[in-house]
Design a protein around this motif. Structure first.
Motif, PDB file in Angstrom:
ATOM      1  N   LYS A  66       1.117  -1.688  -0.168  1.00 37.87           N
ATOM      2  CA  LYS A  66       0.101  -0.030   0.158  1.00 37.87           C
ATOM      3  C   LYS A  66       1.015   1.362  -0.065  1.00 37.87           C
ATOM      4  O   LYS A  66       0.617   2.503  -0.401  1.00 37.87           O
ATOM      5  CB  LYS A  66      -0.481  -0.208   1.272  1.00 37.87           C
ATOM      6  N   LEU A  67       1.660   1.065   0.181  1.00 40.07           N
ATOM      7  CA  LEU A  67       2.921   2.493   0.861  1.00 40.07           C
ATOM      8  C   LEU A  67       2.870   3.020  -1.387  1.00 40.07           C
ATOM      9  O   LEU A  67       3.229   2.592  -1.729  1.00 40.07           O
ATOM     10  CB  LEU A  67       4.029   2.023   0.340  1.00 40.07           C
ATOM     11  N   SER A  68       3.180   4.501  -0.546  1.00 38.93           N
ATOM     12  CA  SER A  68       3.464   4.880  -2.231  1.00 38.93           C
ATOM     13  C   SER A  68       4.666   4.870  -2.790  1.00 38.93           C
ATOM     14  O   SER A  68       5.713   4.688  -2.113  1.00 38.93           O
ATOM     15  CB  SER A  68       3.125   6.741  -1.884  1.00 38.93           C
ATOM     16  N   GLY A  69       5.229   5.175  -4.075  1.00 42.06           N
ATOM     17  CA  GLY A  69       5.515   4.548  -4.713  1.00 42.06           C
ATOM     18  C   GLY A  69       6.414   3.339  -4.689  1.00 42.06           C
ATOM     19  O   GLY A  69       7.607   3.069  -5.621  1.00 42.06           O
ATOM     20  N   VAL A  70       5.533   2.423  -4.324  1.00 45.98           N
ATOM     21  CA  VAL A  70       5.937   0.966  -4.670  1.00 45.98           C
ATOM     22  C   VAL A  70       5.084   0.198  -5.711  1.00 45.98           C
ATOM     23  O   VAL A  70       4.122   0.322  -6.039  1.00 45.98           O
ATOM     24  CB  VAL A  70       5.689   0.132  -3.430  1.00 45.98           C
ATOM     25  N   ASN A  71       6.051  -0.260  -6.977  1.00 48.75           N
ATOM     26  CA  ASN A  71       5.703  -1.108  -7.471  1.00 48.75           C
ATOM     27  C   ASN A  71       5.002  -2.223  -7.622  1.00 48.75           C
ATOM     28  O   ASN A  71       3.813  -3.226  -7.488  1.00 48.75           O
ATOM     29  CB  ASN A  71       6.923  -1.107  -9.125  1.00 48.75           C
TER      30      ASN A  71
END
Length: 89
Positions: free
Chosen positions: A73-78
């Protein structure tokens, strides 16, 4: 039961992602019942750096699921992938 150390490879969306901020976000996203052991950087290609997140969780069914959900769910994680699990003696 015992404890398990799991290594989760986290791939950022791009090389421009601030890895220090992402590491900080990882630390705050570790759920209760899990312990962050360490975060290693792994160069991939063209400036992209993966993070290998090692966590210690209880040896039970679904032990890493909550950690995986929070990291995804973290921002910037593909993407994330559990690459290794080992029982602690």
């Amino acid at each position: 039961m015992g404890e398990v150390v799991a290594t989760i490879k986290l791939m950022p969306e791009s090389p421009e992602i601030d890895l220090e901020q992402l590491k900080s976000d990882i630390q705050t996203s570790i759920p209760e019942g899990a312990e962050l052991h360490k975060i290693d950087e792994e160069p991939i290609a063209f400036g992209l750096v993966a993070l290998n997140v090692m966590v210690i969780v209880e040896d039970q069914e679904g032990g890493t699921e909550k950690v995986e959900e929070n990291l995804a769910k973290l921002s910037g994680v593909n993407s994330i992938e559990v690459t290794d699990t080992r029982r602690l003696m």
